[in-house]
Design a protein around this motif. Structure first.
Motif, PDB file in Angstrom:
ATOM      1  N   GLU A 152     -30.545  -2.471   7.482  1.00 21.44           N
ATOM      2  CA  GLU A 152     -28.967  -3.193   6.565  1.00 21.44           C
ATOM      3  C   GLU A 152     -28.195  -2.692   7.193  1.00 21.44           C
ATOM      4  O   GLU A 152     -27.067  -4.019   6.506  1.00 21.44           O
ATOM      5  N   LEU A 153     -27.795  -1.670   8.478  1.00 15.86           N
ATOM      6  CA  LEU A 153     -26.346  -2.008   8.853  1.00 15.86           C
ATOM      7  C   LEU A 153     -25.982  -3.036   9.622  1.00 15.86           C
ATOM      8  O   LEU A 153     -24.644  -3.761   9.237  1.00 15.86           O
ATOM      9  N   GLY A 154     -27.013  -3.681  10.655  1.00 17.82           N
ATOM     10  CA  GLY A 154     -26.736  -5.010  10.976  1.00 17.82           C
ATOM     11  C   GLY A 154     -27.226  -6.253   9.420  1.00 17.82           C
ATOM     12  O   GLY A 154     -25.498  -6.614   9.962  1.00 17.82           O
ATOM     13  N   GLU A 155     -27.021  -5.572   8.487  1.00 24.83           N
ATOM     14  CA  GLU A 155     -26.772  -6.750   7.728  1.00 24.83           C
ATOM     15  C   GLU A 155     -25.725  -6.501   6.789  1.00 24.83           C
ATOM     16  O   GLU A 155     -24.809  -7.913   6.386  1.00 24.83           O
ATOM     17  N   LEU A 156     -25.808  -5.947   6.717  1.00 17.02           N
ATOM     18  CA  LEU A 156     -23.664  -5.558   5.955  1.00 17.02           C
ATOM     19  C   LEU A 156     -22.903  -6.071   7.225  1.00 17.02           C
ATOM     20  O   LEU A 156     -21.888  -6.367   6.550  1.00 17.02           O
ATOM     21  N   SER A 157     -23.032  -5.792   8.649  1.00 16.45           N
ATOM     22  CA  SER A 157     -21.870  -5.778   9.167  1.00 16.45           C
ATOM     23  C   SER A 157     -21.725  -7.532   9.344  1.00 16.45           C
ATOM     24  O   SER A 157     -20.673  -7.839   9.397  1.00 16.45           O
ATOM     25  N   LYS A 158     -23.259  -8.087   8.763  1.00 16.36           N
ATOM     26  CA  LYS A 158     -22.532  -9.645   8.665  1.00 16.36           C
ATOM     27  C   LYS A 158     -21.462  -9.762   7.882  1.00 16.36           C
ATOM     28  O   LYS A 158     -21.155 -10.797   7.415  1.00 16.36           O
ATOM     29  N   GLY A 159     -22.420  -9.178   6.576  1.00 14.75           N
ATOM     30  CA  GLY A 159     -21.748  -9.249   5.131  1.00 14.75           C
ATOM     31  C   GLY A 159     -20.558  -9.078   5.833  1.00 14.75           C
ATOM     32  O   GLY A 159     -19.170 -10.200   4.707  1.00 14.75           O
ATOM     33  N   LEU A 160     -19.471  -8.047   6.127  1.00 15.31           N
ATOM     34  CA  LEU A 160     -18.498  -7.940   6.357  1.00 15.31           C
ATOM     35  C   LEU A 160     -17.338  -8.892   6.743  1.00 15.31           C
ATOM     36  O   LEU A 160     -16.692  -9.303   6.221  1.00 15.31           O
ATOM     37  N   ILE A 161     -18.592  -9.290   8.848  1.00 15.90           N
ATOM     38  CA  ILE A 161     -17.772 -10.667   9.592  1.00 15.90           C
ATOM     39  C   ILE A 161     -17.363 -11.468   8.427  1.00 15.90           C
ATOM     40  O   ILE A 161     -16.556 -12.660   8.013  1.00 15.90           O
ATOM     41  N   PHE A 162     -18.730 -12.507   6.727  1.00 16.58           N
ATOM     42  CA  PHE A 162     -18.196 -12.984   6.223  1.00 16.58           C
ATOM     43  C   PHE A 162     -17.116 -12.942   5.139  1.00 16.58           C
ATOM     44  O   PHE A 162     -16.636 -13.789   5.075  1.00 16.58           O
ATOM     45  N   MET A 163     -17.538 -11.504   4.960  1.00 11.95           N
ATOM     46  CA  MET A 163     -16.051 -11.284   3.613  1.00 11.95           C
ATOM     47  C   MET A 163     -14.821 -11.749   4.580  1.00 11.95           C
ATOM     48  O   MET A 163     -14.253 -11.682   3.823  1.00 11.95           O
ATOM     49  N   SER A 164     -14.918 -10.630   5.909  1.00  8.47           N
ATOM     50  CA  SER A 164     -13.217 -11.316   6.399  1.00  8.47           C
ATOM     51  C   SER A 164     -13.111 -12.341   7.088  1.00  8.47           C
ATOM     52  O   SER A 164     -11.879 -12.717   6.777  1.00  8.47           O
ATOM     53  N   ASP A 165     -13.771 -13.658   6.577  1.00  8.35           N
ATOM     54  CA  ASP A 165     -13.042 -15.162   7.391  1.00  8.35           C
ATOM     55  C   ASP A 165     -13.539 -15.556   5.735  1.00  8.35           C
ATOM     56  O   ASP A 165     -12.459 -15.939   5.993  1.00  8.35           O
ATOM     57  N   THR A 166     -13.722 -15.060   4.678  1.00  3.69           N
ATOM     58  CA  THR A 166     -13.571 -15.833   3.521  1.00  3.69           C
ATOM     59  C   THR A 166     -12.500 -15.006   2.644  1.00  3.69           C
ATOM     60  O   THR A 166     -11.113 -16.448   2.378  1.00  3.69           O
ATOM     61  N   ILE A 167     -12.153 -13.765   2.871  1.00  4.65           N
ATOM     62  CA  ILE A 167     -10.635 -13.477   3.356  1.00  4.65           C
ATOM     63  C   ILE A 167      -9.572 -14.051   3.524  1.00  4.65           C
ATOM     64  O   ILE A 167      -8.569 -14.576   3.497  1.00  4.65           O
ATOM     65  N   GLU A 168     -10.031 -13.890   5.092  1.00  2.00           N
ATOM     66  CA  GLU A 168      -8.514 -14.962   6.246  1.00  2.00           C
ATOM     67  C   GLU A 168      -8.510 -16.152   5.723  1.00  2.00           C
ATOM     68  O   GLU A 168      -7.011 -16.665   5.496  1.00  2.00           O
ATOM     69  N   LYS A 169      -9.815 -16.654   5.507  1.00  2.00           N
ATOM     70  CA  LYS A 169      -9.546 -18.294   5.191  1.00  2.00           C
ATOM     71  C   LYS A 169      -8.312 -18.288   3.471  1.00  2.00           C
ATOM     72  O   LYS A 169      -8.175 -19.045   3.358  1.00  2.00           O
ATOM     73  N   ASN A 170      -9.087 -17.540   2.863  1.00  2.00           N
ATOM     74  CA  ASN A 170      -8.366 -17.126   1.162  1.00  2.00           C
ATOM     75  C   ASN A 170      -6.420 -17.070   1.511  1.00  2.00           C
ATOM     76  O   ASN A 170      -5.480 -17.808   0.950  1.00  2.00           O
ATOM     77  N   ILE A 171      -6.299 -16.384   2.382  1.00  2.00           N
ATOM     78  CA  ILE A 171      -4.827 -16.095   2.868  1.00  2.00           C
ATOM     79  C   ILE A 171      -4.923 -17.103   3.796  1.00  2.00           C
ATOM     80  O   ILE A 171      -3.192 -17.135   2.825  1.00  2.00           O
ATOM     81  N   GLU A 172      -5.252 -17.483   4.051  1.00  2.00           N
ATOM     82  CA  GLU A 172      -4.153 -18.869   4.523  1.00  2.00           C
ATOM     83  C   GLU A 172      -3.775 -20.103   4.011  1.00  2.00           C
ATOM     84  O   GLU A 172      -2.716 -20.744   3.571  1.00  2.00           O
ATOM     85  N   GLU A 173      -5.021 -20.123   3.047  1.00  2.00           N
ATOM     86  CA  GLU A 173      -4.550 -21.104   2.161  1.00  2.00           C
ATOM     87  C   GLU A 173      -3.806 -20.872   1.081  1.00  2.00           C
ATOM     88  O   GLU A 173      -2.692 -21.553   0.378  1.00  2.00           O
ATOM     89  N   LEU A 174      -3.553 -19.527   0.714  1.00  3.98           N
ATOM     90  CA  LEU A 174      -2.592 -19.165  -0.137  1.00  3.98           C
ATOM     91  C   LEU A 174      -1.419 -19.011   0.281  1.00  3.98           C
ATOM     92  O   LEU A 174      -0.261 -19.177  -0.159  1.00  3.98           O
ATOM     93  N   LYS A 175      -1.501 -18.963   1.511  1.00  3.34           N
ATOM     94  CA  LYS A 175      -0.227 -18.876   2.712  1.00  3.34           C
ATOM     95  C   LYS A 175       0.651 -20.220   2.612  1.00  3.34           C
ATOM     96  O   LYS A 175       1.811 -20.841   2.017  1.00  3.34           O
ATOM     97  N   ILE A 176      -0.372 -21.267   2.424  1.00  2.00           N
ATOM     98  CA  ILE A 176      -0.293 -23.115   2.917  1.00  2.00           C
ATOM     99  C   ILE A 176       0.083 -23.631   1.264  1.00  2.00           C
ATOM    100  O   ILE A 176       1.580 -23.538   1.151  1.00  2.00           O
ATOM    101  N   GLU A 177      -0.759 -23.423   0.587  1.00  2.37           N
ATOM    102  CA  GLU A 177      -0.180 -23.361  -1.200  1.00  2.37           C
ATOM    103  C   GLU A 177       1.810 -22.638  -1.666  1.00  2.37           C
ATOM    104  O   GLU A 177       2.172 -23.198  -2.479  1.00  2.37           O
ATOM    105  N   ARG A 178       1.676 -21.572  -1.103  1.00  3.03           N
ATOM    106  CA  ARG A 178       2.544 -20.918  -1.048  1.00  3.03           C
ATOM    107  C   ARG A 178       3.865 -21.383  -0.431  1.00  3.03           C
ATOM    108  O   ARG A 178       4.612 -21.776  -1.224  1.00  3.03           O
ATOM    109  N   ASP A 179       3.649 -21.855   1.183  1.00  2.00           N
ATOM    110  CA  ASP A 179       4.720 -22.946   1.843  1.00  2.00           C
ATOM    111  C   ASP A 179       4.942 -24.093   0.779  1.00  2.00           C
ATOM    112  O   ASP A 179       6.077 -24.618   0.593  1.00  2.00           O
TER     113      ASP A 179
END
Length: 485
Positions: free
Chosen positions: A223-250
């Motif tokens: 389960e820890l391995g699955e949780l780690s994969k979930g964290l990475i997926f969440m991190s990538d999603t958040i980073e992508k959303n932040i980049e999109e928000l920055k682009i939208e802000r710009d």
């Protein structure tokens, strides 16, 4: 006080091991104790049964069935039998008087409750008590359901106690060793487990700080391995959303800046249009009033008519330019591209403009490569005609105009160069703004309103191209347009 998960896991493991060891130790030791008690009890009752059998046999072999006589007969020889000497014993009559006894160690009876227990046995009951590793057992001896004597047995349980204590000590030592070993193994296991947990904790903190490049993946099949994969997926999603928000802000920031700039330009545009329209209208009104007053002056009427016509043409040109600029701002999508031959189009434009060029005593030089490309033909014609027209208006007497068009890798470069009055360096960044004119008096003489280059730039940008200008005062100007093939 914050307690780490590593300490909690180790403390829980130690508590669990200690509980299990204590439970097993108590269970086994109680089992041993119970077994020893049953074994002792069985041995005592067996010895008691042997004494009863002996008394029964002695009483049966005697001719006199008197109980007292049987006891007297047995009194002298009772402990001559080896099988009655297994356990130190004493025999009392029903009055509590000692008849006979046997002891191997010669120790005194240490039972303080001896008399009461003998009396208890006289009443037909069995009792025993443990004193200093010795069990004192008291039981009535019956013959034909009558109590004929009281038996006292002194059974040593020293070996049993020693065995029990050794087992207890062994459990203590083994338990401590098992506890220590379990804690050590638990520490090694939980070090790996908690290390991965701390990695995920650090990953979460890095996500909170926005350090998405420092997220560590844990290679585990649980389960820890699955949780780690979930964290990475969440991190990538958040980073992508932040980049999109920055682009939208710009984008929003650019849009806001553009709106502010457009608002400013609109105000300037309206002001300039009002000013530019006011001049020819004033001229027309003045001549109209003079003609009305001096309606018989033919020279004035002819001059006024000519000036009114010129001013009307100027107004018409300005209105057309304003409408073209407005249309470009409003209908960005109206671009009609088709495959064209640039040499043919440019040759046609040069041929049509030749009359005006000769009228102004200018020469035209063309260096045009045969290129077929896809573009909006009407917009291209408008761009080139405007640039040539400006080259004619602001050129010197007996000057020249040079037009070139060449392919450079994946680009098409179109230039219109003149030998005219040139443009000051501080004005180069402003000439593409609507109504901006380098020399107002000269522009009025040539009929310019400062809208031609603004329109040219808009048309170039619609074609996904860029326009640049290089100029020196009194030497001329060079406009360069670059299109992608």
């Amino acid at each position: 006080m914050k307690i780490g998960i590593k300490f909690k896991l180790i403390a829980f493991t130690a508590s669990l091991l200690l509980t299990v060891i204590l439970f097993l130790s108590i269970l086994v030791l109680n089992g041993i104790k119970s077994y020893q008690n049953k074994e002792v009890e069985a041995a005592l009752f067996k010895q008691k049964d042997m004494f009863e059998q002996y008394f029964s046999e002695r009483s049966s072999s005697s001719n006199n069935n008197s109980t007292d006589n049987s006891i007297q007969l047995a009194r002298g020889s009772i402990f001559n039998k080896p099988w009655l000497r297994n356990i130190p014993a004493s025999v009392y009559n029903t009055k509590g008087e000692l008849l006979s006894g046997f002891k191997t160690d010669g120790k005194l009876n240490e039972n303080k409750d001896k008399e009461s227990m003998i009396q208890y046995a006289i009443d037909g009951k069995v009792s025993y008590v443990k004193v200093n590793d010795v069990i004192y057992f008291y039981s009535p001896i019956k013959y034909k359901n009558n109590i004929v004597a009281i038996l006292e047995l002194e059974y040593s349980v020293k070996e049993n106690s020693l065995f029990y204590n050794n087992i207890k000590k062994m459990f203590l030592i083994t338990g401590c060793f098992a506890l220590a070993l379990g804690i050590v193994l638990g520490i090694f296991y939980f070090l790996t487990l908690t290390r991965d947990i701390y990695k995920m904790k650090n990953s979460v903190e890095n996500i909170q700080k926005g350090n998405f490049d420092k997220i560590e993946q844990i290679d585990r099949k649980d389960e820890l391995g699955e949780l780690s994969k979930g964290l990475i997926f969440m991190s990538d999603t958040i980073e992508k959303n932040i980049e999109e928000l920055k682009i939208e802000r710009d984008t929003l920031s650019v849009a806001v800046d553009k709106l502010e700039k457009m608002d400013k330009q609109q105000k300037e545009f309206i002001s300039n249009v009002t000013h530019e329209f006011k001049t020819p209208i004033t001229t027309i009104k003045a001549y109209a009033d003079l003609i009305e007053i001096y309606n018989k002056d033919l020279d004035l009427i002819e001059e006024g008519t000519s000036n009114i016509s010129e001013e009307c043409d100027r107004l018409t040109a300005m209105v057309d330019s304003v409408l073209n600029l407005s249309a470009l701002e409003k209908y960005d999508f109206e671009i009609h591209k088709n495959e064209v031959n640039l040499k043919e189009i440019l040759d046609q434009i040069c041929s049509r403009m030749m009359g005006k060029i000769k009228k102004n005593n200018l020469t035209l030089e063309c260096d045009i490569e045969d290129i077929i490309t896809t573009t909006d033909e009407e917009n291209l014609r408008h761009i080139v005609i405007n640039l040539i027209d400006n080259a004619i208006k602001y050129n010197k007497p007996n000057g020249s105009i040079h037009i070139s068009c060449h392919r450079n890798e994946d680009k098409i470069i179109l230039t219109v160069e003149d030998t005219g009055i040139g443009i000051a360096e501080d004005a180069l960044d402003k000439i593409f703004e609507p109504f901006y004119r380098v020399e107002s008096h000269r522009s009025r003489e040539t009929g310019g309103a400062g809208l031609g280059l603004a329109l040219v730039k808009k048309l170039v940008e619609k074609q996904r191209g860029t326009i640049k200008v290089a100029s020196k005062l009194k030497e001329g100007s060079k406009f360069s347009i670059e299109f992608s093939i």
